[in-house]
Design a protein around this motif. Sequence first.
Motif, PDB file in Angstrom:
ATOM      1  N   GLU A  56       0.912  -1.336   0.147  1.00 28.58           N
ATOM      2  CA  GLU A  56       0.259  -0.160  -0.024  1.00 28.58           C
ATOM      3  C   GLU A  56       0.819   1.075  -0.100  1.00 28.58           C
ATOM      4  OE1 GLU A  56      -0.906   0.593   4.698  1.00 28.58           O
ATOM      5  OE2 GLU A  56      -2.107  -0.686   3.520  1.00 28.58           O
ATOM      6  N   TYR A  57       0.327   2.343  -0.188  1.00 28.72           N
ATOM      7  CA  TYR A  57       1.068   3.630  -0.163  1.00 28.72           C
ATOM      8  C   TYR A  57       0.274   4.631   0.653  1.00 28.72           C
ATOM      9  CZ  TYR A  57      -1.901   5.918  -3.516  1.00 28.72           C
ATOM     10  OH  TYR A  57      -3.168   6.486  -4.130  1.00 28.72           O
ATOM     11  N   THR A  58       0.918   5.435   1.007  1.00 29.64           N
ATOM     12  CA  THR A  58       0.589   6.699   1.829  1.00 29.64           C
ATOM     13  C   THR A  58       1.226   8.076   1.401  1.00 29.64           C
ATOM     14  OG1 THR A  58       1.967   6.623   3.702  1.00 29.64           O
ATOM     15  CG2 THR A  58      -0.339   5.545   3.880  1.00 29.64           C
ATOM     16  N   ILE A  59       0.453   9.087   1.404  1.00 28.15           N
ATOM     17  CA  ILE A  59       1.021  10.405   1.157  1.00 28.15           C
ATOM     18  C   ILE A  59       1.208  11.229   2.292  1.00 28.15           C
ATOM     19  CG2 ILE A  59       0.696  12.816  -0.254  1.00 28.15           C
ATOM     20  CD1 ILE A  59      -0.319  10.619  -2.359  1.00 28.15           C
ATOM     21  N   GLU A  60       1.810  11.753   2.669  1.00 27.48           N
ATOM     22  CA  GLU A  60       1.954  12.505   4.150  1.00 27.48           C
ATOM     23  C   GLU A  60       2.437  13.955   3.732  1.00 27.48           C
ATOM     24  OE1 GLU A  60       4.781  11.239   6.758  1.00 27.48           O
ATOM     25  OE2 GLU A  60       3.993   9.243   7.243  1.00 27.48           O
ATOM     26  N   LYS A  61       1.246  14.796   4.203  1.00 32.19           N
ATOM     27  CA  LYS A  61       1.765  16.295   3.686  1.00 32.19           C
ATOM     28  C   LYS A  61       2.089  17.220   5.083  1.00 32.19           C
ATOM     29  CE  LYS A  61      -0.764  18.828   1.139  1.00 32.19           C
ATOM     30  NZ  LYS A  61      -1.846  19.446   0.301  1.00 32.19           N
ATOM     31  N   LYS A  62       3.172  17.726   4.874  1.00 28.47           N
ATOM     32  CA  LYS A  62       3.521  18.638   5.974  1.00 28.47           C
ATOM     33  C   LYS A  62       3.754  20.189   5.588  1.00 28.47           C
ATOM     34  CE  LYS A  62       5.539  15.134   8.757  1.00 28.47           C
ATOM     35  NZ  LYS A  62       7.052  14.742   9.429  1.00 28.47           N
ATOM     36  N   LYS A  71       4.670   0.829   1.704  1.00 23.97           N
ATOM     37  CA  LYS A  71       4.985  -0.023   2.650  1.00 23.97           C
ATOM     38  C   LYS A  71       4.193  -1.359   2.480  1.00 23.97           C
ATOM     39  CE  LYS A  71       1.458   2.183   5.769  1.00 23.97           C
ATOM     40  NZ  LYS A  71       1.483   2.788   7.023  1.00 23.97           N
ATOM     41  N   ASN A  72       4.768  -2.408   3.089  1.00 23.13           N
ATOM     42  CA  ASN A  72       4.150  -3.809   3.228  1.00 23.13           C
ATOM     43  C   ASN A  72       3.428  -4.156   4.452  1.00 23.13           C
ATOM     44  OD1 ASN A  72       3.843  -6.845   3.132  1.00 23.13           O
ATOM     45  ND2 ASN A  72       4.315  -6.494   0.907  1.00 23.13           N
ATOM     46  N   THR A  73       2.328  -4.496   4.486  1.00 25.97           N
ATOM     47  CA  THR A  73       1.667  -4.615   5.900  1.00 25.97           C
ATOM     48  C   THR A  73       1.424  -6.030   6.239  1.00 25.97           C
ATOM     49  OG1 THR A  73      -0.639  -5.075   4.810  1.00 25.97           O
ATOM     50  CG2 THR A  73       0.086  -2.537   5.591  1.00 25.97           C
ATOM     51  N   VAL A  84      11.021  -7.549   4.431  1.00 26.37           N
ATOM     52  CA  VAL A  84      12.473  -7.282   4.689  1.00 26.37           C
ATOM     53  C   VAL A  84      13.246  -8.439   4.668  1.00 26.37           C
ATOM     54  CG1 VAL A  84      13.918  -6.609   6.651  1.00 26.37           C
ATOM     55  CG2 VAL A  84      11.734  -5.279   6.072  1.00 26.37           C
ATOM     56  N   PHE A  85      12.675  -9.466   5.188  1.00 23.74           N
ATOM     57  CA  PHE A  85      13.397 -10.903   4.971  1.00 23.74           C
ATOM     58  C   PHE A  85      13.594 -11.281   3.571  1.00 23.74           C
ATOM     59  CE2 PHE A  85      10.915 -11.733   9.219  1.00 23.74           C
ATOM     60  CZ  PHE A  85      12.094 -11.252   9.863  1.00 23.74           C
ATOM     61  N   ILE A  86      12.700 -11.157   2.384  1.00 22.29           N
ATOM     62  CA  ILE A  86      12.684 -11.569   1.177  1.00 22.29           C
ATOM     63  C   ILE A  86      13.465 -10.592   0.743  1.00 22.29           C
ATOM     64  CG2 ILE A  86      11.481 -11.618  -0.975  1.00 22.29           C
ATOM     65  CD1 ILE A  86       8.761 -11.924   0.821  1.00 22.29           C
ATOM     66  N   GLN A  87      13.872  -9.382   0.900  1.00 24.08           N
ATOM     67  CA  GLN A  87      14.743  -8.427   0.299  1.00 24.08           C
ATOM     68  C   GLN A  87      16.213  -8.623   0.666  1.00 24.08           C
ATOM     69  OE1 GLN A  87      14.109  -6.129  -2.238  1.00 24.08           O
ATOM     70  NE2 GLN A  87      16.183  -5.031  -2.109  1.00 24.08           N
ATOM     71  N   TYR A  88      16.473  -8.894   1.893  1.00 24.95           N
ATOM     72  CA  TYR A  88      17.750  -8.816   2.662  1.00 24.95           C
ATOM     73  C   TYR A  88      18.269 -10.081   3.154  1.00 24.95           C
ATOM     74  CZ  TYR A  88      17.094  -3.887   2.276  1.00 24.95           C
ATOM     75  OH  TYR A  88      16.673  -2.534   1.836  1.00 24.95           O
TER      76      TYR A  88
END
Length: 126
Positions: A56-62, A71-73, A84-88
Amino acid sequence: MITFTQKGNFNKTDTFLKRLRKRDYISILEKYGEIGVNALAKATPKDTGETSESWEYTIEKKENQVKLIWKNTNVTADGVPIVVFIQYGHVTRGGTYVEGRDFINPVMRPIFDKIAEELWNEIKDY
């Protein structure tokens, strides 16, 4: 003795930067947020498919910044994203090391480039 003299002001620059701050770049980021989710889902190695379906994705505005975050939930009991385990890589309970697979960077680099290009095109003639 060296002296410097300056004439003029930064009014045009200030005006340009103020107009840029008022622009809405959210629609571009939303577009690429979805593109990124789809690309990551396709590229994620599949066993059960749960991790590949958990992007999923989020957009944070400041005040002075906007962030597009993927991110992956799908997480372990300890809260560590499985991705993280798959990637690294990781060690199994039996002590065997499973080497990581860099699947994120190859699919995201072209997307990052497209985001930069589209945002640049949005502001360069402004």
